[in-house]
Design an enzyme around this catalytic site. Structure first.
Site, PDB file in Angstrom:
ATOM      1  N   ASP A 280       0.793  -1.241  -0.084  1.00  0.00           N
ATOM      2  CA  ASP A 280      -0.126  -0.065  -0.015  1.00  0.00           C
ATOM      3  C   ASP A 280       0.679   1.319   0.102  1.00  0.00           C
ATOM      4  OD1 ASP A 280      -2.379   1.565  -0.027  1.00  0.00           O
ATOM      5  OD2 ASP A 280      -3.053   1.116   1.790  1.00  0.00           O
TER       6      ASP A 280
ATOM      7  N   ASP B 178      -3.449   7.245  -3.462  1.00  0.00           N
ATOM      8  CA  ASP B 178      -4.795   7.832  -3.772  1.00  0.00           C
ATOM      9  C   ASP B 178      -4.982   8.919  -2.820  1.00  0.00           C
ATOM     10  OD1 ASP B 178      -4.627   5.500  -2.019  1.00  0.00           O
ATOM     11  OD2 ASP B 178      -7.063   5.554  -2.005  1.00  0.00           O
TER      12      ASP B 178
ATOM     13  N   CYS C 299     -13.700 -22.253  21.273  1.00  0.00           N
ATOM     14  CA  CYS C 299     -13.251 -22.228  20.118  1.00  0.00           C
ATOM     15  C   CYS C 299     -12.261 -23.611  19.561  1.00  0.00           C
ATOM     16  CB  CYS C 299     -12.289 -21.165  19.949  1.00  0.00           C
ATOM     17  SG  CYS C 299     -11.572 -20.838  18.189  1.00  0.00           S
TER      18      CYS C 299
ATOM     19  N   CYS D 158     -10.274 -23.942  16.812  1.00  0.00           N
ATOM     20  CA  CYS D 158      -9.240 -23.606  16.011  1.00  0.00           C
ATOM     21  C   CYS D 158      -7.845 -24.231  16.540  1.00  0.00           C
ATOM     22  CB  CYS D 158      -8.774 -22.163  15.770  1.00  0.00           C
ATOM     23  SG  CYS D 158      -7.969 -21.241  17.096  1.00  0.00           S
TER      24      CYS D 158
END
Ligand code: GUN
Ligand code: ZN
Length: 652
Positions: free
Chosen positions: A92, A127, A275, A277
């Site tokens: 970026d 930009d 979770c 994961c």
């Protein structure tokens, strides 16, 4: 540069491949934001790649440039050397920092040249970040600057270029930004949306994306700057986003927050190991709350990234399955703001018209937003058009289209005048002979269980009909053959228009499945001419297409291919996009079309993967998959599978 290939689609979402010098990204893809300073980065990109299978990351060329020690390493070993990663690196440009700090001390040419020098796979134009609430005149001025910089960047850069699409909240400016970027970028990066994401302004995000989408070049990949919460991936993908970047995994981790597609959870509240994961299996979340800050941030950020990567994989699977709307509706209940965003996305369902697939395997009702899907809008409009100019309909209860039912229902009165029967569906009253069509036929929803169809027996049906006042029709005759005839002509009219149906129907005989009673094959001269699958759409075989071609007239339902591709199509090979010269704009992805050469000779019949306006523009990949071709025996039609879920044969 031809870098993007489209493999499957759903809504505006695309399963694709973006080719870069350091490998191919399978899209939709998540690019984790990597800080160029290894000291500031909890996990090395190579470690993230090893653990989570990530193939690409995004980093800041601007931070690298303005930090002398980082810059020195990047100048000598490239951005890949600095990050210690040999996968895809997008960089970026500093626009976000310029926005956050008021200015950056680099000029646009310099930061572009720097990205080139350090070997960025996808460089981004500097930009002008435009806040959502910027007045239009100011947003337009900023857009002009962004465009000028993009034009110069394109001239200077050989490699892949990301051109930001700004424009604030003004839909006309977003559309203009999309058009201007389209001629220049390999990646079109929708920007200025971080405040929308942070403030849960998904309605405005939906409007910005739908305003831009029709004007974004189909051959470019679409990036969404700053979308990193797994709650929004399905939603944003549905609206056409191919690439996400996320710093959210790290930002939320610093505040002790866990990301899930269902929303955000504070680690301090967790007492149960819920979770699954890989990381949380090793160290249950309930333990993590007590760790030191640094350890905690490191654990939570990897959990957050793992969940995010898995959600993007889920989105890709849903695109393959044609179930992305369902996934988005499931995700939307995570937060009312997201539901509002989904409703805004379907404010103008006709925007989806050119790319909305012709049918899907199933239509599963998820919630109150389900009837707002573009497929429902399209079907309702077409039913209204079908009903126009026909006799006043008479209502029937919900019925399966099986001979034992149809045989009892008169299609005409004693004078021979047709009787139009409608049957209730979740879309309202639909002509009985059209109730097998997608989305009504494969519909699976509340109604299926609250008002089961089988509650009307054939004998009860006879009593119901006998009780109808002034029906004036014979009830003791077997009407099944008349229904088959009616259904053939109606389905042909639905698909090809009335004049074509009138030409074709007399040539065709219908066969019903012995098992289900559904119409599944139309023959002419004793050979299969049209096959009907679960969506009830009559799809031509090669033999059928020779009849269809005459019946529909010149140009219609055609995909015209270049001579060099004709031989391949004739032999049953896929038609590549770059060889398509023209296609009937009335076709949509999933439509069956006739593939023809310069002299309008029929080469084969195929299913469209691309929309007509995309063909030729995508320089890689398949436009039409041939299903029946000039040099092959006719395929035997397969018995269509019964409904979406064989475990619960909910139909009949
Ligand atoms: N990062 C987050 N938003 C933006 C944006 O609008 N432009 C650029 N270049 N980077 C961003
Ligand atoms: Zn976890």
């Amino acid at each position: 540069m031809a870098a993007f290939e489209l493999l499957e689609r759903d809504g505006f979402a695309r399963l694709g491949k973006l080719s870069t010098p350091h490998g191919v990204l399978e899209t939709p893809a998540l690019l984790p934001v990597i800080h160029p300073d290894p000291e500031r980065q909890a996990w090395r990109p190579s470690e993230i790649a090893r653990r989570l299978g990530v193939r690409g990351v995004i980093s800041s060329a601007y931070i690298t440039w303005r930090t002398p020690p980082l810059r020195a390493v990047a100048e000598s070993s490239g951005i890949h050397g600095l990050l210690g990663f040999d996968g895809v690196v997008m960089t970026d440009s500093g626009a976000f920092q310029e926005h956050a700090y008021g200015s950056v001390e680099v000029d646009p040419e310099e930061i572009l040249a720097f990205q080139d020098r350090i070997g960025s796979d996808i460089a981004t134009v500097l930009d002008r970040f435009t806040e959502p609430d910027t007045p239009s005149a100011e947003a337009e001025e900023a857009l002009r600057t962004t465009h000028e910089r993009a034009v110069r960047a394109r001239a200077a850069r050989r490699g892949l270029l990301a051109v930001p699409v700004q424009g604030g909240l003004d839909p006309l400016l977003r559309a203009r930004a999309a058009r201007e970027a389209s001629g220049l970028g390999d990646v079109l990066a929708v920007g200025g949306v971080v405040p929308l994401l942070e403030q849960y302004r998904f309605v405005e995000l939906a409007r910005a994306l739908t305003a831009a989408r029709p004007h974004l070049a189909p051959e470019a990949a679409v990036h969404l700057f700053g979308a990193g919460h797994p709650m929004v991936f399905a939603f944003a993908a549905l609206l056409g986003v191919d690439l996400f970047d996320s710093s959210a995994y790290h930002k939320f981790a610093r505040r002790g927050k866990l990301l899930f597609p269902e929303g955000t959870v504070d680690v301090d509240t967790i007492r149960e190991p819920f979770c699954g994961c890989a990381l949380c299996e090793e160290h249950p979340l309930s333990e993590v709350a007590g760790w030191s800050l640094a350890e905690r941030v490191s654990h939570l950020s990897l959990h957050n990234l793992a969940v995010s990567v898995r959600e993007v994989a889920r989105v890709r699977q849903a695109i393959r399955d044609g179930t992305l709307w369902e996934l988005v509706e499931r995700r939307a209940v995570a937060h009312p703001a997201l539901r509002a965003g989904l409703r805004a996305a379907t404010e103008r369902p006709e925007l989806f018209a050119t790319t909305e697939p012709e049918s899907r395997r199933a239509f599963r009702e998820i919630g109150p937003e389900s009837p707002r899907r573009p497929s429902v809008d399209r079907f309702s409009r077409r039913v209204a058009a079908f009903l126009a100019g026909r006799p006043v309909p008479r209502s029937l209860p919900r019925l399966p289209l099986r001979p034992e039912y149809l045989g009892r229902i008169p299609t005409s009165d004693r004078s021979g005048a047709p009787i139009l029967w409608v049957s209730p569906t979740f879309l309202g009253a639909v002509p009985l002979e059209l109730t097998e069509l997608y989305p009504v036929g494969p519909y699976l929803g509340l109604e299926e269980f609250e008002q089961p169809r089988a509650s009307v027996s054939p004998s009860l049906l006879r009593e119901l009909l006998a009780a109808l006042p002034d029906l004036g029709a014979e009830l003791n005759r077997d009407w099944s053959a008349a229904w088959t005839e009616r259904q053939i002509v109606s389905l042909l009219e639905w698909q090809f228009g009335r004049p074509s149906a009138e030409v074709l129907a007399p040539l065709l005989r219908g066969e019903r499945s012995r098992r289900t009673g559904r119409l599944r094959l139309l023959t002419s001269d004793g050979r299969p001419a049209f096959v009907l699958g679960d969506d009830a759409i009559p799809r031509p075989t090669f033999h059928g297409a020779t009849r269809l071609k005459e019946a529909v007239g010149p140009g219609r339902l055609r995909v015209h291919v270049a001579e060099e591709a004709a031989e391949f199509a004739r032999a049953g090979r896929s038609v590549f996009s770059k060889f398509v010269l023209a296609a009937d704009p009335a076709l949509v992805p999933g439509s069956s079309a006739m593939v023809v050469d310069d002299s309008d000779e029929l080469l084969g019949v195929g299913r469209l993967l691309l929309a007509p306006h995309e063909m030729g523009r995508l320089r890689r990949g398949v436009a039409v998959r041939i299903t029946s071709h000039a040099r092959a025996p006719e395929p035997e039609p397969e018995e269509p599978a019964e409904g979406p879920e064989s475990l619960y044969p909910e139909r009949e």
